[in-house]
Design a protein around this motif. Structure first.
Motif, short mmCIF file in Angstrom:
data_model
loop_
_atom_site.label_atom_id
_atom_site.label_comp_id
_atom_site.label_asym_id
_atom_site.label_seq_id
_atom_site.Cartn_x
_atom_site.Cartn_y
_atom_site.Cartn_z
N LYS A 93 1.16 -1.16 0.11
CA LYS A 93 0.36 -0.12 0.14
C LYS A 93 0.91 1.07 -0.35
CE LYS A 93 -3.93 -2.10 2.39
NZ LYS A 93 -5.04 -1.59 3.78
N ILE A 94 0.50 2.71 -0.52
CA ILE A 94 1.56 3.43 -0.88
C ILE A 94 0.58 4.65 -0.65
CG2 ILE A 94 2.92 2.73 -2.41
CD1 ILE A 94 1.47 4.00 -4.78
N ASN A 95 0.59 5.99 0.02
CA ASN A 95 -0.43 7.20 0.35
C ASN A 95 -0.74 7.84 -0.86
OD1 ASN A 95 -0.17 10.19 -0.27
ND2 ASN A 95 -0.17 9.63 1.96
N VAL A 96 -1.91 7.87 -0.81
CA VAL A 96 -3.21 8.51 -1.46
C VAL A 96 -2.81 9.04 -3.14
CG1 VAL A 96 -5.22 9.25 -2.10
CG2 VAL A 96 -5.39 7.03 -0.33
N SER A 97 -2.69 10.31 -1.78
CA SER A 97 -1.87 11.82 -2.71
C SER A 97 -0.34 11.02 -3.97
CB SER A 97 -0.95 12.76 -2.04
OG SER A 97 -1.89 12.76 -1.14
N CYS A 99 -0.59 8.40 -5.05
CA CYS A 99 -0.69 6.90 -5.91
C CYS A 99 -1.57 7.86 -7.02
CB CYS A 99 -1.80 5.66 -5.58
SG CYS A 99 -3.29 5.01 -5.83
N SER A 172 -8.29 13.57 5.07
CA SER A 172 -7.85 13.01 5.71
C SER A 172 -7.47 11.57 4.85
CB SER A 172 -8.47 12.57 6.75
OG SER A 172 -9.74 11.87 6.85
N HIS A 175 -4.07 11.27 3.30
CA HIS A 175 -3.10 10.98 4.46
C HIS A 175 -2.91 9.95 4.05
CE1 HIS A 175 -2.49 15.29 4.54
NE2 HIS A 175 -2.70 15.10 5.24
N GLU A 176 -4.48 9.01 3.87
CA GLU A 176 -4.66 7.25 3.81
C GLU A 176 -3.47 6.75 2.91
OE1 GLU A 176 -7.91 6.33 3.65
OE2 GLU A 176 -8.70 7.59 5.22
N SER A 177 -2.63 5.19 3.71
CA SER A 177 -2.91 4.29 2.56
C SER A 177 -3.46 3.35 1.94
CB SER A 177 -1.26 3.86 3.14
OG SER A 177 -0.14 4.54 4.23
N CYS A 180 -3.17 0.39 -4.77
CA CYS A 180 -2.71 1.30 -5.70
C CYS A 180 -3.64 1.19 -6.76
CB CYS A 180 -1.87 2.01 -5.84
SG CYS A 180 -1.54 3.84 -6.55
#
Length: 328
Positions: A93-97, A99, A172, A175-177, A180
């Motif tokens: 998993k990676i940070n939403v931003s 991704c 928020s 800032h989640e993971s 992707c």
């Protein structure tokens, strides 16, 4: 470990399918193959770009300007998708931003390719069927305007996904993971229907453009016996563009194909997705160097000169003089 690469943003597997993991050895081999292929293609594309920028003759030809734009575009697309592929095995998993950034760049560059193919086909049609007007219609300035329009056409429909997500999701969320995939970041169901509609419009227009230009060049070859060789080369080039388009279209039917193959081979989901990635997103990138880097006489000549000059520089590299200590 599992793969989360979603270059075209069209993967439709249920999320639980992604929980299946490879063994360490299998994951290592898969990533090694992908990275090696990326390195080979990056070297080929880098050589093509270096050859283009070393010779003024290419700067003044719309055909080669459009070609090198597609090479750079494909190089960016390949780099982004390879990065996503490797990151999915390292972090899962990676940070939403991050991704969002990777997905949008991958989608823009994936959509760019077929539109660029249509532009190149139109340029070949004008060069062969309207040779006297070609210098007036296909100027360098207009070519760069066309490239700008290609980016506007390809970016505008999909950048709205980001605006809708910014409007509907809380701060928020970014800032989640997440795993992707496009549907895990741009979750509004309306966006999926919008993507399908634009995919149909884009590929229908490109397909009709390639058919129209091919048929017009075919008729021109029959009417003008003196231009048969030129027309034949133009037809062959457009046929290769058609093959590229067909491979690009695979990215939009591959989710359904994967679902069918998963039903047939229920225990092979990771192998199916990996083969799909290589065939749909890697293999088409080998065609661009073949079409212009190998088939085109002018580009092939300068490409040989580039390799010869590079080899000579390596052979003639000066050797550092020996110091007095070394002579003792």
């Amino acid at each position: 470990m599992s793969s989360s690469v979603d270059p075209g943003g069209n993967m439709t597997f249920p999320y639980q399918f992604m929980l299946v993991r490879d063994t360490f050895t299998t994951a290592f081999v898969k990533n090694l193959i992908v990275v090696l292929v990326w390195l080979i293609l990056s070297y080929i594309n880098g050589t093509l770009v270096a050859t283009f920028f070393r010779h003024q003759v290419f700067y003044e030809d719309p055909r080669y300007i459009l070609f090198i734009h597609m090479v750079i575009n494909d190089a960016i697309q390949l780099t982004v998708t390879t990065t996503l592929f490797v990151l999915s095995y390292i972090f899962y998993k990676i940070n939403v931003s991050f991704c969002c950034f990777f997905i949008l760049v991958a989608v823009f560059t994936t959509r760019n390719t077929p539109v660029n193919l249509a532009s190149m086909a139109i340029e070949r049609y004008i060069a062969i069927c309207k040779p006297l007007r070609h210098p007036q219609i296909c100027t360098v300035r207009r070519t760069y305007i066309v490239i700008g329009l290609i980016w506007v056409i390809c970016v505008a429909p999909d950048i709205t996904d980001l605006f809708v997500t910014l409007a509907t999701e809380s701060l928020s969320f970014f800032h989640e993971s997440v795993f992707c995939l496009r549907q895990n970041v741009f979750k509004d169901p309306i966006l999926a229907h919008k993507r399908q509609a634009f995919d149909i419009i884009y590929f229908s227009c490109v397909f009709l453009t390639l058919v129209f230009t091919y048929l017009r060049i075919l008729f021109a070859a029959r009417a003008l016996s003196t231009e048969k060789m030129s027309a034949q080369r133009g037809r062959n080039t457009i046929l290769l563009h058609g093959a590229q388009l067909a491979m690009c279209m695979l990215s939009y039917i591959s989710p359904n194909v994967e679902v069918v193959l998963h039903l047939i081979f229920p225990g092979r989901i990771l192998e199916i997705r990996y083969a799909n990635y290589l065939i749909v997103y890697i293999l088409p990138r080998f065609l661009s160097p073949i079409i212009y880097g190998v088939r085109d006489k002018t580009f092939r000549k300068y490409l040989k000169m580039y390799f010869l000059s590079h080899r000579c520089r390596v052979k003639l590299q000066p050797v550092a003089p020996l110091s007095p200590k070394d002579n003792m």
